[in-house]
Scaffold this active site. Structure first.
Site, PDB file in Angstrom:
ATOM      1  N   ASP A 208      -2.701   5.060   7.302  1.00  0.00           N
ATOM      2  CA  ASP A 208      -2.579   3.630   7.022  1.00  0.00           C
ATOM      3  C   ASP A 208      -1.226   3.188   7.585  1.00  0.00           C
ATOM      4  O   ASP A 208      -0.175   3.497   7.013  1.00  0.00           O
ATOM      5  CB  ASP A 208      -2.661   3.413   5.504  1.00  0.00           C
ATOM      6  N   CYS A 372       0.078  -4.224  -5.302  1.00  0.00           N
ATOM      7  CA  CYS A 372      -1.204  -3.538  -5.051  1.00  0.00           C
ATOM      8  C   CYS A 372      -1.038  -2.020  -5.093  1.00  0.00           C
ATOM      9  O   CYS A 372      -1.708  -1.289  -4.356  1.00  0.00           O
ATOM     10  CB  CYS A 372      -1.835  -3.958  -3.725  1.00  0.00           C
TER      11      CYS A 372
HETATM   12  N1  PLP Z   1      -1.859  -0.695   3.183  1.00  0.00           N
HETATM   13  C1  PLP Z   1      -0.577  -1.022   3.028  1.00  0.00           C
HETATM   14  C2  PLP Z   1       0.457   0.058   3.044  1.00  0.00           C
HETATM   15  C3  PLP Z   1      -0.228  -2.360   2.849  1.00  0.00           C
HETATM   16  O1  PLP Z   1       1.053  -2.689   2.684  1.00  0.00           O
HETATM   17  C4  PLP Z   1      -1.238  -3.349   2.835  1.00  0.00           C
HETATM   18  C5  PLP Z   1      -0.896  -4.757   2.590  1.00  0.00           C
HETATM   19  O2  PLP Z   1       0.069  -5.085   1.947  1.00  0.00           O
HETATM   20  C6  PLP Z   1      -2.555  -2.949   3.029  1.00  0.00           C
HETATM   21  C7  PLP Z   1      -2.828  -1.617   3.194  1.00  0.00           C
HETATM   22  C8  PLP Z   1      -3.673  -3.940   3.042  1.00  0.00           C
HETATM   23  O3  PLP Z   1      -3.548  -4.799   4.128  1.00  0.00           O
HETATM   24  P1  PLP Z   1      -4.517  -6.051   4.305  1.00  0.00           P
HETATM   25  O4  PLP Z   1      -4.493  -6.801   2.999  1.00  0.00           O
HETATM   26  O5  PLP Z   1      -3.931  -6.808   5.437  1.00  0.00           O
HETATM   27  O6  PLP Z   1      -5.881  -5.518   4.604  1.00  0.00           O
END
Ligand code: PLP
Length: 414
Positions: A208, A372
């Site tokens: 990720d 999150c």
């Molecule tokens: N993974 C990480 C480490 C993130 O910081 C984020 C968003 O803050 C995401 C995944 C999810 O990204 P998105 O909401 O653009 O799909």
């Protein structure tokens, strides 16, 4: 240009900031100080223009028409794919799948992987510092397959326990999915080692890169992830855009995610022959304008120079940490040796929302809450944090305002 020895780079930041119209505005009568770049980055005018130009000059569907506008739109859309491929040094542009964002890319892999390759008794490894979007899709996948989700623990400083990770890699593991940079702690994970250890057992790895792609140079042929995902809006591009990189081998092995137009070669009621890569994974009319503008965002970044950006961001981070450390009662959540872009903290027992609101009144945008990453908040036994996330267009003066703002808010709240 800033005259600070350790922050001055070759970049003319005053000039660069003029590229971002939103940075010129006032919030609550104060100049906007934007430290929520981890949530989303601001957009330079060239990106806004690229999106508008598509609608003004060549709005048309891609891969479908022989007419002029459709050809122009298709060429621009495919050019954007080449730009992305070049940026991460993918071996082939068909290894670049346009998505809605990181979440969409992870769901695509978790869904298709589990349908074909996960069964009862198998396991998937993630880490304790994952964003919900790299937890929940794997939970769903494991639940449906009867597989187990395993979690790499972290140290108090917010670094992965690599010794434990190594011991977790047994024959049940069918997938490892970890974040490159933690959006809450700022920890930069040793993804090269994570991938090498998994590959030694033929286990595929998804990285990720949502918080890495805008700060760290990534060469997928050197790093060798099987999958790597990121969002366009975190790298100065539009919302609703993103990229899934996958190796040709893996993308060919996976079944389609969604069915519909564009992802097919031929359809009869009896049987459908799927399209080749990358179209097999791009069902329906995509975000054409957005993906084109994402290409423009990456070109903009490349023009400034990622090494220069990286150097500046490291200097800003060091200065911010140095100054924030001086605040009475501050406690950092995550203090990893190798970190990027993000600083999470609490001051005494002040609730992060209260701190965030008082900073907002001073025109300073920070993120407050669990970011999150609720399981991570549980681990650190905090309700949330105040998160300042920096990028190259931030300045030393803005950091000074943040520090002064935190001190002022603390004096009002204590
Ligand atoms: N993974 C990480 C480490 C993130 O910081 C984020 C968003 O803050 C995401 C995944 C999810 O990204 P998105 O909401 O653009 O799909």
């Amino acid at each position: 240009m800033e005259h600070i020895a350790n922050i001055t780079t070759g970049l003319d930041i005053a000039q660069i900031r003029k590229d971002f119209p939103i940075l010129q505005q006032q919030v609550h009568g104060k100049p906007l100080v934007y430290f929520d770049n981890g949530a989303t980055t601001q957009k330079p005018q060239v990106v806004i223009d690229a999106e508008a130009r598509y609608y003004e000059e060549y709005n048309s569907n891609v891969h479908r028409g022989v007419h002029h506008l459709s050809q122009v739109a298709t060429d621009a859309y495919e050019k954007a794919r080449h730009i992305v491929a070049g940026y991460i040094n993918a071996a082939h542009s068909h290894e670049i799948i346009f998505t809605k964002g990181t979440t969409d890319g992870i769901n695509l892999v978790a869904n298709t992987m589990s349908r074909r390759f996960l069964k009862a008794g198998d396991s998937v490894i993630i880490s304790s510092m994952e964003h919900h979007s790299n937890i929940v899709p794997w939970q769903i996948a494991c639940e449906e397959a009867g597989a187990t989700l395993k979690v790499i623990p972290i140290t108090e400083k917010g670094e992965l326990r690599m010794d434990v990770y190594e011991s977790m890699l047994d024959d049940t593991v069918k997938m490892v999915a970890v974040t490159y940079v933690s959006n809450t702690l700022g920890t930069v994970n040793p993804v090269q080692d994570i991938i090498a250890l998994a590959h030694a057992r033929n286990i595929p790895v998804l990285i990720d890169a949502a918080q890495a792609i805008q700060h760290i140079s990534i060469d997928v042929q050197a790093l060798q992830p099987d999958f790597l995902v990121f969002s366009g809006h975190k790298i100065y591009g539009p919302t609703g855009t993103g990229v899934l990189y996958g190796t040709t081998e893996w993308l060919n092995k996976l079944p389609p995610y969604q069915g519909g137009g564009d992802m097919i070669k031929t359809v009869t009621f009896a049987k459908t022959i799927y399209n080749e890569l990358p179209y097999k994974f791009e069902a329906g009319t995509p975000n054409i304008a957005g993906s084109i503008a994402l290409g423009t965002a990456i070109e903009y970044l490349q023009q400034i120079g990622l090494p220069e950006i990286q150097q500046r961001e490291e200097a800003l981070m060091a200065y911010a940490m140095q100054e924030l450390r001086k605040i009475d009662g501050i406690r950092f959540i995550g203090d990893a040796k190798n970190r990027s872009g993000v600083i999470s903290f609490l001051v005494h027992n002040i609730h992060p929302f209260d701190m965030g609101e008082l900073l907002d009144q001073q025109g300073i945008a920070v993120r407050t809450g669990h970011h999150c990453t609720e399981p991570l908040m549980d681990l650190f036994q905090v309700p949330g944090t105040v998160r300042a996330s920096l990028t190259f267009y931030n300045t030393k003066e803005e950091i000074d305002k943040l520090v002064a703002g935190v001190k002022r808010a603390a004096s009002m709240l204590l």
